[in-house]
Design an enzyme around this catalytic site. Structure first.
Site, mmCIF file in Angstrom:
data_model
loop_
_atom_site.group_PDB
_atom_site.id
_atom_site.type_symbol
_atom_site.label_atom_id
_atom_site.label_comp_id
_atom_site.label_asym_id
_atom_site.label_seq_id
_atom_site.Cartn_x
_atom_site.Cartn_y
_atom_site.Cartn_z
ATOM 1 N N ASN A 9 27.914 3.320 -40.059
ATOM 2 C CA ASN A 9 26.873 3.018 -41.043
ATOM 3 C C ASN A 9 27.023 4.024 -42.172
ATOM 4 O O ASN A 9 26.613 5.173 -42.054
ATOM 5 C CB ASN A 9 25.491 3.115 -40.396
ATOM 6 C CG ASN A 9 24.374 2.824 -41.381
ATOM 7 O OD1 ASN A 9 24.599 2.318 -42.470
ATOM 8 N ND2 ASN A 9 23.143 3.156 -40.998
ATOM 9 N N TRP A 10 27.641 3.581 -43.265
ATOM 10 C CA TRP A 10 27.914 4.495 -44.373
ATOM 11 C C TRP A 10 26.661 4.855 -45.149
ATOM 12 O O TRP A 10 26.676 5.785 -45.948
ATOM 13 C CB TRP A 10 28.936 3.866 -45.327
ATOM 14 C CG TRP A 10 30.296 3.655 -44.739
ATOM 15 C CD1 TRP A 10 30.738 4.048 -43.504
ATOM 16 C CD2 TRP A 10 31.407 2.997 -45.370
ATOM 17 N NE1 TRP A 10 32.044 3.672 -43.324
ATOM 18 C CE2 TRP A 10 32.486 3.028 -44.450
ATOM 19 C CE3 TRP A 10 31.588 2.387 -46.603
ATOM 20 C CZ2 TRP A 10 33.730 2.469 -44.752
ATOM 21 C CZ3 TRP A 10 32.812 1.824 -46.901
ATOM 22 C CH2 TRP A 10 33.878 1.873 -45.996
ATOM 23 N N LYS A 11 25.600 4.108 -44.954
ATOM 24 C CA LYS A 11 24.341 4.329 -45.667
ATOM 25 C C LYS A 11 24.587 4.311 -47.188
ATOM 26 O O LYS A 11 25.428 3.553 -47.666
ATOM 27 C CB LYS A 11 23.655 5.611 -45.184
ATOM 28 C CG LYS A 11 23.437 5.609 -43.666
ATOM 29 C CD LYS A 11 22.597 6.753 -43.190
ATOM 30 C CE LYS A 11 22.415 6.677 -41.671
ATOM 31 N NZ LYS A 11 21.507 7.737 -41.179
ATOM 32 N N HIS A 97 16.879 -0.677 -39.097
ATOM 33 C CA HIS A 97 17.212 0.745 -39.033
ATOM 34 C C HIS A 97 15.959 1.579 -39.309
ATOM 35 O O HIS A 97 15.097 1.186 -40.099
ATOM 36 C CB HIS A 97 18.301 1.068 -40.054
ATOM 37 C CG HIS A 97 18.911 2.416 -39.875
ATOM 38 N ND1 HIS A 97 18.301 3.572 -40.324
ATOM 39 C CD2 HIS A 97 20.064 2.802 -39.268
ATOM 40 C CE1 HIS A 97 19.061 4.611 -40.016
ATOM 41 N NE2 HIS A 97 20.138 4.172 -39.374
ATOM 42 N N GLU A 99 15.418 4.096 -41.047
ATOM 43 C CA GLU A 99 15.195 4.421 -42.454
ATOM 44 C C GLU A 99 14.590 3.242 -43.208
ATOM 45 O O GLU A 99 13.742 3.431 -44.093
ATOM 46 C CB GLU A 99 16.515 4.862 -43.090
ATOM 47 C CG GLU A 99 16.995 6.193 -42.531
ATOM 48 C CD GLU A 99 18.474 6.447 -42.713
ATOM 49 O OE1 GLU A 99 18.942 7.485 -42.211
ATOM 50 O OE2 GLU A 99 19.172 5.605 -43.323
ATOM 51 N N GLU A 169 18.144 4.212 -31.532
ATOM 52 C CA GLU A 169 18.127 5.430 -32.348
ATOM 53 C C GLU A 169 17.007 6.369 -31.871
ATOM 54 O O GLU A 169 15.835 6.053 -32.069
ATOM 55 C CB GLU A 169 17.799 5.115 -33.801
ATOM 56 C CG GLU A 169 18.679 4.151 -34.541
ATOM 57 C CD GLU A 169 18.127 3.972 -35.949
ATOM 58 O OE1 GLU A 169 18.571 4.703 -36.847
ATOM 59 O OE2 GLU A 169 17.227 3.134 -36.138
ATOM 60 N N GLY A 175 18.999 14.691 -37.432
ATOM 61 C CA GLY A 175 18.735 15.588 -38.554
ATOM 62 C C GLY A 175 17.538 16.494 -38.351
ATOM 63 O O GLY A 175 16.981 17.004 -39.317
ATOM 64 N N SER A 215 23.301 10.820 -33.679
ATOM 65 C CA SER A 215 24.227 11.929 -33.941
ATOM 66 C C SER A 215 25.406 11.942 -32.968
ATOM 67 O O SER A 215 25.698 12.949 -32.337
ATOM 68 C CB SER A 215 23.477 13.267 -33.888
ATOM 69 O OG SER A 215 22.448 13.304 -34.849
ATOM 70 N N GLY A 236 26.602 7.414 -38.011
ATOM 71 C CA GLY A 236 26.251 7.730 -39.380
ATOM 72 C C GLY A 236 27.279 8.630 -40.031
ATOM 73 O O GLY A 236 28.356 8.191 -40.435
ATOM 74 N N GLY A 237 26.980 9.915 -40.122
ATOM 75 C CA GLY A 237 27.832 10.863 -40.854
ATOM 76 C C GLY A 237 29.285 10.870 -40.431
ATOM 77 O O GLY A 237 30.185 10.959 -41.275
#
Length: 252
Positions: A9-11, A97, A99, A169, A175, A215, A236-237
């Site tokens: 997920n590049w967001k 998601h 977010e 999630e 984070g 994460s 994610g990251g």
């Protein structure tokens, strides 16, 4: 036999040019090292999707939108419909998601519309669920997450439900400096699978891939993926670096 899935997920990251280069790098690494039995998905921004689809071998790397509109078409300025996503060549849509729920007010009612439109257009929903820190600290995370599912995808027929990928999630561990243990991940995935079995039967429950979205990195992916109810990750990251991403893809 349920599928092993690693979805990036590049967001809201990368320009179109950067995204294409990243997709090409992942594609090359998957061709060289990727296990044949792992489904790889790149969740790109809307602006990138068509070019990312053109940059990968669709037999080895799928592409996802990170969202879609709750309406099929019409006067909804700025929205991108499920049929538009389908026309790009993408195969998946990430929905629900944390977010999107937190920052954009996505409710179960909205998500039910999005899931229905995604399925109507032959796309696979990657449906997210998960709890915030206060829920986890209160010890009511199981009830909270299962309720998220009961209000949305548990309304689907068994045939449609089998087309969905679920991503759990633990929002409290993303984070925040807190870390979800592999035991905590397995416990929630097991709870979700048991709830599916109670609703749709054990056979359907065994078919559903449940991804971990908290994460996940090359360093902890092998331990996470070794759990019987963890079928992969929503990354994610670490999906923004091709070498990190392939490190997760090859972690089984």
């Amino acid at each position: 036999m349920r599928k092993k899935v690693v979805a990036g997920n590049w967001k809201c990251n990368t320009t179109v040019q950067e995204g294409v280069e990243l997709a090409k790098a992942v594609n090359q690494l998957v061709a060289a090292k990727g296990p044949e039995d792992v489904v790889v998905v790149l969740g790109a921004p809307f602006t990138h999707i068509t070019k990312v689809v053109e940059s990968v071998d669709g037999a080895r790397v799928g592409v996802a939108a990170q969202n879609c509109a709750a309406e099929a078409s019409g006067a909804y300025t700025g929205e991108v419909s499920a049929s538009m996503v389908k026309s790009t060549g993408a195969q998946y849509v990430i929905l629900g998601h944390s977010e999107r729920r937190e920052y954009y007010g996505e409710t179960s009612e909205i998500l039910n519309k999005k899931v229905a439109l995604t399925l109507e257009n032959g796309l696979t929903p990657i449906y997210c669920c998960g709890e915030a820190l206060e829920i986890r600290e209160a010890g009511t995370q199981k009830e909270y997450v299962i309720n998220q599912l009961e209000e949305t995808i548990f309304n689907l027929s068994a045939d449609d439900f089998k087309k969905v990928i679920i991503a759990y999630e633990p929002i409290w561990a993303i984070g925040t400096g807190k870390t979800a243990s592999t035991e905590q991940a397995q416990e929630m995935h097991k709870d979700i699978r048991e709830a599916i079995a109670a609703k749709y039967g054990a056979e359907v429950a065994e078919e559903i891939s449940i991804l971990y979205g908290g994460s996940c990195k090359p360093s902890n992916a092998p331990e996470l993926f070794a759990n019987p109810d963890v079928d992969g990750g929503l990354i994610g990251g670490a999906s923004l670096k091709a070498e990190d991403f392939i490190g997760i893809i090859t972690a089984y």
